[in-house]
Design a protein around this motif. Structure first.
Motif, PDB file in Angstrom:
ATOM      1  N   PHE A   1       0.787  -1.435  -0.077  1.00  0.00           N
ATOM      2  CA  PHE A   1      -0.017   0.081  -0.034  1.00  0.00           C
ATOM      3  C   PHE A   1       0.689   1.205   0.085  1.00  0.00           C
ATOM      4  O   PHE A   1       0.312   2.131  -0.412  1.00  0.00           O
ATOM      5  CB  PHE A   1      -1.039   0.079   1.042  1.00  0.00           C
TER       6      PHE A   1
ATOM      7  N   THR B   1       3.207   2.454  -1.838  1.00  0.00           N
ATOM      8  CA  THR B   1       3.755   2.415  -3.016  1.00  0.00           C
ATOM      9  C   THR B   1       3.998   3.884  -3.743  1.00  0.00           C
ATOM     10  O   THR B   1       3.457   4.857  -3.355  1.00  0.00           O
ATOM     11  CB  THR B   1       2.653   1.896  -4.227  1.00  0.00           C
TER      12      THR B   1
ATOM     13  N   ARG C   1       3.662   4.857  -6.573  1.00  0.00           N
ATOM     14  CA  ARG C   1       2.659   5.778  -7.466  1.00  0.00           C
ATOM     15  C   ARG C   1       1.498   6.261  -6.597  1.00  0.00           C
ATOM     16  O   ARG C   1       1.030   7.394  -6.662  1.00  0.00           O
ATOM     17  CB  ARG C   1       1.943   4.366  -8.203  1.00  0.00           C
ATOM     18  N   ARG C   2       1.235   5.532  -5.469  1.00  0.00           N
ATOM     19  CA  ARG C   2       0.312   6.235  -4.300  1.00  0.00           C
ATOM     20  C   ARG C   2       1.090   7.528  -3.672  1.00  0.00           C
ATOM     21  O   ARG C   2       0.297   8.585  -3.431  1.00  0.00           O
ATOM     22  CB  ARG C   2      -0.107   5.267  -3.328  1.00  0.00           C
TER      23      ARG C   2
ATOM     24  N   GLY D   1       0.629  10.199  -6.275  1.00  0.00           N
ATOM     25  CA  GLY D   1      -1.029  10.815  -6.109  1.00  0.00           C
ATOM     26  C   GLY D   1      -1.080  11.984  -4.902  1.00  0.00           C
ATOM     27  O   GLY D   1      -1.805  12.861  -4.979  1.00  0.00           O
TER      28      GLY D   1
ATOM     29  N   VAL E   1      -4.860   8.370   2.473  1.00  0.00           N
ATOM     30  CA  VAL E   1      -4.985   7.519   1.309  1.00  0.00           C
ATOM     31  C   VAL E   1      -4.496   6.021   1.804  1.00  0.00           C
ATOM     32  O   VAL E   1      -3.549   5.908   2.485  1.00  0.00           O
ATOM     33  CB  VAL E   1      -4.259   7.870   0.258  1.00  0.00           C
ATOM     34  N   GLY E   2      -5.507   4.830   1.449  1.00  0.00           N
ATOM     35  CA  GLY E   2      -5.074   3.655   2.077  1.00  0.00           C
ATOM     36  C   GLY E   2      -5.572   3.311   3.270  1.00  0.00           C
ATOM     37  O   GLY E   2      -6.303   4.104   4.101  1.00  0.00           O
TER      38      GLY E   2
ATOM     39  N   TYR F   1      -1.129   3.732   5.410  1.00  0.00           N
ATOM     40  CA  TYR F   1      -1.683   4.983   4.872  1.00  0.00           C
ATOM     41  C   TYR F   1      -0.739   5.919   4.653  1.00  0.00           C
ATOM     42  O   TYR F   1       0.442   6.020   5.230  1.00  0.00           O
ATOM     43  CB  TYR F   1      -2.678   5.374   6.042  1.00  0.00           C
ATOM     44  N   TYR F   2      -1.078   6.945   3.817  1.00  0.00           N
ATOM     45  CA  TYR F   2      -0.410   8.054   3.392  1.00  0.00           C
ATOM     46  C   TYR F   2      -1.385   9.377   3.883  1.00  0.00           C
ATOM     47  O   TYR F   2      -2.587   9.005   3.715  1.00  0.00           O
ATOM     48  CB  TYR F   2      -0.128   8.385   1.910  1.00  0.00           C
TER      49      TYR F   2
END
Length: 212
Positions: A53, A55, A57-58, A61, A197-198, A203-204
């Motif tokens: 999670f 990542t 890419r995340r 974003g 996020v996540g 999480y982020y």
């Protein structure tokens, strides 16, 4: 001709998925086996394992890095995020309390011909930068390893430009800052959490300086 019937053959895509899952599980186990903070350089190879999670890419974003920006990273480890973010911005400053970590990142950056990373040996409780220096900042699996997270968040708020953004990434280990605690720490440091996020265990969070 294959001796395995079509129904018993494993598709390449499925193999890749299982491999990724295995690496993620290895990373989870590695983090749980370590109870040291900050993470010691002697075990730096574990820092290159991708965490579920959290990542790149995340991170992209949530961070939304821009070419013209100066960005700060606290606790870069071996550069997993640094080497990914640096090509997206004008300058990436990395701060760590372990010179070995900084040297490791810079060596890897040189190998990849990345020349816009600036290392600084410093304590996150007292960042050696002027007020309003950075457009954005981030730290991934680092805040929970810092003795005084509120002081660190206060320092990050100070060095961010008005309207700047801060991304915190946390993974479920012994040092994780739980989402509810992050909201409390952020408020005490003059920051507000605008989004998560996540899942809660990986999480982020995106934070901004409070306007009041």
């Amino acid at each position: 001709m294959s001796a395995i019937t079509p129904s018993a053959q494993v598709r390449p895509g499925r193999n890749l998925k299982w491999a990724a899952a295995g690496l993620g599980a290895a990373a989870v186990g590695a983090w749980w086996m370590s109870d040291s903070a900050p993470y010691p350089y002697s075990q730096h190879r574990l820092l290159d394992l991708p965490l579920p999670f959290l990542t790149l890419r995340r991170l992209d974003g949530v961070l939304e890095a821009r070419r013209s920006e100066r960005v700060l990273e606290i606790g870069p480890g071996t550069g997993l995020q640094s080497l990914h973010v640096a090509p997206q911005v004008e300058q990436l400053d990395i701060v760590d309390v372990q010179q070995e970590m900084l040297d490791h990142v810079m060596c890897r950056a040189k190998e990849r011909h990345i020349a816009n990373i600036v290392p600084t040996l410093a304590d996150a409780h007292q960042l050696p930068f002027a007020d309003g220096t950075f457009d954005a900042a981030y730290l991934v699996t680092a805040l929970g390893e810092i003795p005084d997270p509120v002081l660190t968040l206060s320092q990050l708020r100070r060095v961010l430009k008005p309207g700047g953004r801060l991304v915190v990434g946390e993974f479920f280990d012994r040092h994780q800052v739980r989402p509810a605690h992050l909201i409390g720490h952020a408020g005490a440091a003059g920051l507000r959490v605008s989004r998560f996020v996540g899942p809660a265990f990986a999480y982020y969070a995106r934070l901004h300086p409070s306007t009041t």
